[in-house]
Enzyme design. Structure first.
Site, PDB file in Angstrom:
ATOM      1  N   ASN A   8       0.836  -1.204   0.000  1.00  0.00           N
ATOM      2  CA  ASN A   8       0.000   0.000   0.000  1.00  0.00           C
ATOM      3  C   ASN A   8       0.870   1.254   0.000  1.00  0.00           C
ATOM      4  O   ASN A   8       0.395   2.343   0.305  1.00  0.00           O
ATOM      5  CB  ASN A   8      -0.935  -0.006   1.216  1.00  0.00           C
ATOM      6  CG  ASN A   8      -1.918  -1.165   1.164  1.00  0.00           C
ATOM      7  OD1 ASN A   8      -2.462  -1.466   0.108  1.00  0.00           O
ATOM      8  ND2 ASN A   8      -2.119  -1.825   2.287  1.00  0.00           N
ATOM      9  N   ASP A  68       9.971  -6.905  -1.444  1.00  0.00           N
ATOM     10  CA  ASP A  68      10.434  -6.790  -0.058  1.00  0.00           C
ATOM     11  C   ASP A  68      11.838  -6.235  -0.149  1.00  0.00           C
ATOM     12  O   ASP A  68      12.708  -6.818  -0.796  1.00  0.00           O
ATOM     13  CB  ASP A  68      10.402  -8.129   0.670  1.00  0.00           C
ATOM     14  CG  ASP A  68      10.392  -7.921   2.185  1.00  0.00           C
ATOM     15  OD1 ASP A  68       9.525  -7.175   2.668  1.00  0.00           O
ATOM     16  OD2 ASP A  68      11.251  -8.495   2.879  1.00  0.00           O
ATOM     17  N   ASP A 157      16.872   6.730   2.109  1.00  0.00           N
ATOM     18  CA  ASP A 157      17.534   7.412   0.987  1.00  0.00           C
ATOM     19  C   ASP A 157      18.430   8.576   1.419  1.00  0.00           C
ATOM     20  O   ASP A 157      19.524   8.739   0.875  1.00  0.00           O
ATOM     21  CB  ASP A 157      16.498   7.909  -0.024  1.00  0.00           C
ATOM     22  CG  ASP A 157      15.858   6.777  -0.812  1.00  0.00           C
ATOM     23  OD1 ASP A 157      16.253   5.603  -0.617  1.00  0.00           O
ATOM     24  OD2 ASP A 157      14.952   7.052  -1.632  1.00  0.00           O
TER      25      ASP A 157
END
Length: 201
Positions: A8, A68, A157
């Site tokens: 989601n 994943d 990130d």
């Protein structure tokens, strides 16, 4: 073909839509179909991705794909690993990108080895009992910074420095990330297998 994404995460959906654009696929999140998230009880990315893909395919009665992914840091024995998205909760902190980043830096403070890699396992199944799941794997090596840099991307990130680019992942454009990332590497493998095995495109 409609392919159910066992996630989601809107940012992950956007990345995968771009990466899978060469094939005639319509990606739809499991949440849009009212499907809840699967359990992720395993210690490896591949096993959890397979669990999620099978769950989405079973509930949707349609082909599904699961991603994943996470960050593995050498000095921490591969942590946060499959617990990357909820790493902070292991230390009694809230679950958020900012808290995960802060906790990671705290855990790394005693260490000089900052090497790590983003890892992505992609698994696609034609049905929940597909005996031939397509499995792709990508790795993107870098080093964990001492403080966040950049405003793009998500997750870890801002902390992941790519020496060959002299930039953090959060300083890259979306186009560059979609060309170079662990998810991009895995997606290229997956596209090739979907063309060969599923006869798409």
């Amino acid at each position: 073909m409609r392919l159910v994404l066992a996630s989601n995460n809107g940012k992950k959906l956007a990345e995968l839509q771009t990466l899978f654009a060469p094939l005639p696929l319509e990606l739809v999140t499991q949440g849009a179909l009212g499907i809840g998230e699967a359990e992720e009880p395993h210690v490896t990315f591949v096993e959890n991705a397979l669990e999620k893909a099978r769950h989405a395919a079973r509930e949707a009665k349609a082909p599904a794909i699961a991603d994943d992914s996470g960050l593995c840091v050498d000095a921490l024995g591969g942590a946060p690993g499959v617990l990357s998205a909820r790493y902070a909760t292991l230390f009694g902190q809230p679950r958020s990108d900012a808290d995960n980043n802060r906790v990671l830096l705290e855990q790394l403070r005693p260490h000089t080895d900052r090497r790590g890699r983003f890892v992505c396992a992609l698994v696609a199944v034609r049905s929940a009992d597909d005996p031939e799941p397509l499995i792709a794997f990508g790795r993107w090596d870098g080093e964990v910074l001492a403080a966040p840099r950049g405003d793009s991307g998500f997750g870890y990130d801002p902390l992941m420095w790519i020496p060959s680019l002299s930039a953090s992942v959060a300083e890259l454009t979306a186009a560059d990330k979609n060309r170079l990332s662990h998810r991009a590497i895995a997606s290229l493998q997956m596209l090739a297998m979907m063309r060969e095995v599923w006869r798409l495109g």
